[in-house]
Design a protein around this motif. Sequence first.
Motif, PDB file in Angstrom:
ATOM      1  N   PRO A  64      68.230  -0.276 -34.716  1.00 48.12           N
ATOM      2  CA  PRO A  64      69.120  -1.490 -35.963  1.00 48.12           C
ATOM      3  C   PRO A  64      68.201  -1.724 -36.876  1.00 48.12           C
ATOM      4  N   TYR A  65      67.195  -2.426 -36.134  1.00 47.78           N
ATOM      5  CA  TYR A  65      66.080  -3.376 -37.046  1.00 47.78           C
ATOM      6  C   TYR A  65      65.409  -2.459 -37.486  1.00 47.78           C
ATOM      7  N   ASN A  66      65.624  -2.540 -38.487  1.00 50.52           N
ATOM      8  CA  ASN A  66      64.358  -1.658 -39.977  1.00 50.52           C
ATOM      9  C   ASN A  66      64.904  -2.089 -41.168  1.00 50.52           C
ATOM     10  N   GLN A  67      63.284  -1.439 -41.865  1.00 49.98           N
ATOM     11  CA  GLN A  67      63.637  -2.194 -42.976  1.00 49.98           C
ATOM     12  C   GLN A  67      64.566  -1.420 -44.328  1.00 49.98           C
ATOM     13  N   VAL A  68      65.332   0.218 -43.627  1.00 53.21           N
ATOM     14  CA  VAL A  68      65.746  -0.261 -44.580  1.00 53.21           C
ATOM     15  C   VAL A  68      67.139  -0.754 -44.182  1.00 53.21           C
ATOM     16  N   ASN A  69      67.748  -1.305 -43.476  1.00 52.65           N
ATOM     17  CA  ASN A  69      69.300  -1.833 -42.954  1.00 52.65           C
ATOM     18  C   ASN A  69      68.573  -2.944 -43.382  1.00 52.65           C
ATOM     19  N   VAL A  70      68.161  -3.886 -43.044  1.00 58.18           N
ATOM     20  CA  VAL A  70      67.531  -4.731 -43.966  1.00 58.18           C
ATOM     21  C   VAL A  70      66.961  -5.079 -45.399  1.00 58.18           C
ATOM     22  N   THR A  71      66.556  -4.003 -46.239  1.00 56.48           N
ATOM     23  CA  THR A  71      66.716  -4.309 -47.298  1.00 56.48           C
ATOM     24  C   THR A  71      68.353  -4.258 -47.400  1.00 56.48           C
ATOM     25  N   ILE A  72      69.263  -3.263 -47.124  1.00 53.20           N
ATOM     26  CA  ILE A  72      70.691  -3.451 -47.395  1.00 53.20           C
ATOM     27  C   ILE A  72      71.409  -4.290 -47.202  1.00 53.20           C
ATOM     28  N   LEU A  73      71.478  -4.693 -46.120  1.00 57.28           N
ATOM     29  CA  LEU A  73      71.694  -6.237 -46.263  1.00 57.28           C
ATOM     30  C   LEU A  73      71.676  -7.447 -46.744  1.00 57.28           C
ATOM     31  N   GLY A  74      70.345  -7.650 -46.862  1.00 57.67           N
ATOM     32  CA  GLY A  74      69.780  -8.398 -48.100  1.00 57.67           C
ATOM     33  C   GLY A  74      69.846  -8.219 -49.416  1.00 57.67           C
ATOM     34  N   ASN A  75      69.658  -7.002 -49.668  1.00 59.05           N
ATOM     35  CA  ASN A  75      70.258  -6.836 -51.258  1.00 59.05           C
ATOM     36  C   ASN A  75      72.275  -7.367 -51.085  1.00 59.05           C
ATOM     37  N   LEU A  76      72.505  -7.130 -50.470  1.00 57.81           N
ATOM     38  CA  LEU A  76      74.440  -7.292 -50.656  1.00 57.81           C
ATOM     39  C   LEU A  76      74.303  -9.574 -50.015  1.00 57.81           C
ATOM     40  N   GLU A  77      73.388  -9.955 -49.437  1.00 64.72           N
ATOM     41  CA  GLU A  77      73.513 -11.083 -49.275  1.00 64.72           C
ATOM     42  C   GLU A  77      73.055 -11.790 -50.401  1.00 64.72           C
ATOM     43  N   ALA A  78      72.190 -11.267 -51.044  1.00 65.35           N
ATOM     44  CA  ALA A  78      71.795 -12.081 -52.787  1.00 65.35           C
ATOM     45  C   ALA A  78      72.929 -12.029 -53.970  1.00 65.35           C
ATOM     46  N   LYS A  79      73.278 -11.289 -53.311  1.00 63.93           N
ATOM     47  CA  LYS A  79      74.889 -11.029 -54.624  1.00 63.93           C
ATOM     48  C   LYS A  79      76.528 -11.759 -53.941  1.00 63.93           C
ATOM     49  N   ASP A  80      75.995 -11.789 -52.652  1.00 67.25           N
ATOM     50  CA  ASP A  80      76.856 -12.754 -51.565  1.00 67.25           C
ATOM     51  C   ASP A  80      78.510 -11.895 -51.729  1.00 67.25           C
ATOM     52  N   ILE A  81      78.088 -10.680 -51.791  1.00 65.16           N
ATOM     53  CA  ILE A  81      79.233  -9.693 -51.094  1.00 65.16           C
ATOM     54  C   ILE A  81      79.511  -9.911 -50.223  1.00 65.16           C
ATOM     55  N   PRO A  82      81.035 -10.200 -49.426  1.00 66.17           N
ATOM     56  CA  PRO A  82      81.021  -9.874 -47.949  1.00 66.17           C
ATOM     57  C   PRO A  82      80.906  -8.977 -47.278  1.00 66.17           C
ATOM     58  N   ILE A  83      80.391  -8.988 -45.688  1.00 68.98           N
ATOM     59  CA  ILE A  83      79.899  -7.605 -45.557  1.00 68.98           C
ATOM     60  C   ILE A  83      80.543  -7.263 -44.284  1.00 68.98           C
ATOM     61  N   ILE A  84      81.069  -6.407 -43.560  1.00 71.56           N
ATOM     62  CA  ILE A  84      81.956  -5.723 -42.710  1.00 71.56           C
ATOM     63  C   ILE A  84      80.957  -4.901 -41.922  1.00 71.56           C
ATOM     64  N   LEU A  85      80.123  -5.070 -41.053  1.00 63.47           N
ATOM     65  CA  LEU A  85      78.533  -4.237 -39.856  1.00 63.47           C
ATOM     66  C   LEU A  85      79.659  -3.034 -39.081  1.00 63.47           C
ATOM     67  N   VAL A  86      79.370  -2.234 -39.409  1.00 54.83           N
ATOM     68  CA  VAL A  86      80.077  -1.598 -38.222  1.00 54.83           C
ATOM     69  C   VAL A  86      78.900  -0.457 -37.957  1.00 54.83           C
ATOM     70  N   ALA A  87      79.243  -0.246 -35.963  1.00 52.40           N
ATOM     71  CA  ALA A  87      78.386   0.927 -35.600  1.00 52.40           C
ATOM     72  C   ALA A  87      79.283   1.420 -35.237  1.00 52.40           C
ATOM     73  N   ASN A  88      78.098   2.973 -35.713  1.00 50.41           N
ATOM     74  CA  ASN A  88      79.578   3.853 -35.127  1.00 50.41           C
ATOM     75  C   ASN A  88      79.089   5.498 -34.185  1.00 50.41           C
ATOM     76  N   LYS A  89      79.451   5.621 -34.215  1.00 50.02           N
ATOM     77  CA  LYS A  89      79.249   6.729 -33.082  1.00 50.02           C
ATOM     78  C   LYS A  89      78.870   6.395 -31.862  1.00 50.02           C
ATOM     79  N   ILE A  90      79.919   5.751 -31.804  1.00 53.38           N
ATOM     80  CA  ILE A  90      79.911   4.930 -30.113  1.00 53.38           C
ATOM     81  C   ILE A  90      80.898   6.170 -29.071  1.00 53.38           C
ATOM     82  N   ASP A  91      80.643   7.204 -29.602  1.00 49.58           N
ATOM     83  CA  ASP A  91      81.442   8.409 -28.802  1.00 49.58           C
ATOM     84  C   ASP A  91      80.472   9.216 -27.974  1.00 49.58           C
ATOM     85  N   LEU A  92      79.242   9.186 -28.236  1.00 53.57           N
ATOM     86  CA  LEU A  92      77.714   9.587 -27.661  1.00 53.57           C
ATOM     87  C   LEU A  92      77.614   8.745 -26.867  1.00 53.57           C
TER      88      LEU A  92
END
Length: 206
Positions: free
Chosen positions: A138-166
């Motif tokens: 999970p910890y990579n540049q794309v994910n950190v960039t997405i979350l960082g942009n949302l935090e900068a705009k003070d947008i509430p975030i719900i983090l979803v871990a998908n594909k738990i069937d695998l």
Amino acid sequence: MFSWLKNLFSKLFGGKDQIALGIYGPPNTGKTTLANVISEEFTGEELGRVSEIPHETREVKRKEKVTLEADSHELTINLLDMPGITTKVDFEEFMDYGVEEKDAKVRSKEATRGVVEAINWLDNMDTVIVVLDSTKKPYNQVNVTILGNLEAKDIPIILVANKIDLEEANPEAIRESFPQYPFAEISAKEKENINELYSEIIETTK
């Protein structure tokens, strides 16, 4: 309208009749599959086309006035499925899936425009679901960039871990990497734990 002014009106007049709920994340994390599950359950219609080819969603897909129900509460949302966010779109990636070079280059340009469009839409979001693939680190540049942009705009975030069937899924790695966010682990494909996600959406948007 300025975001602070919208928030003030929301507090003064008891909240919003409906909210803009965006589904963000990297390509191929299951965003459209999740959007389809939500849309189909509450409207009877799917929202977008699903494909194993990256960037199948290359423009914003919308379903307005979706009344979501959970825990004896109702919430009307404008549901928006966003193109996958990435730091680089390479036409050769499409060719790896059998797309001809000419079409791959067209898709690449469309996907790049889609990334820009998704980022621009952040100014219209009330809450965002960020969908990550629980089979990947999970910890990579794309994910950190997405979350960082949302935090900068003070947008509430719900983090979803998908594909738990695998079998290789490791949702705990996502929870531990980003413990500051409301969290749900699901399989959008198998509709596993979807009700728990609905409850989290209701709780986060109160």
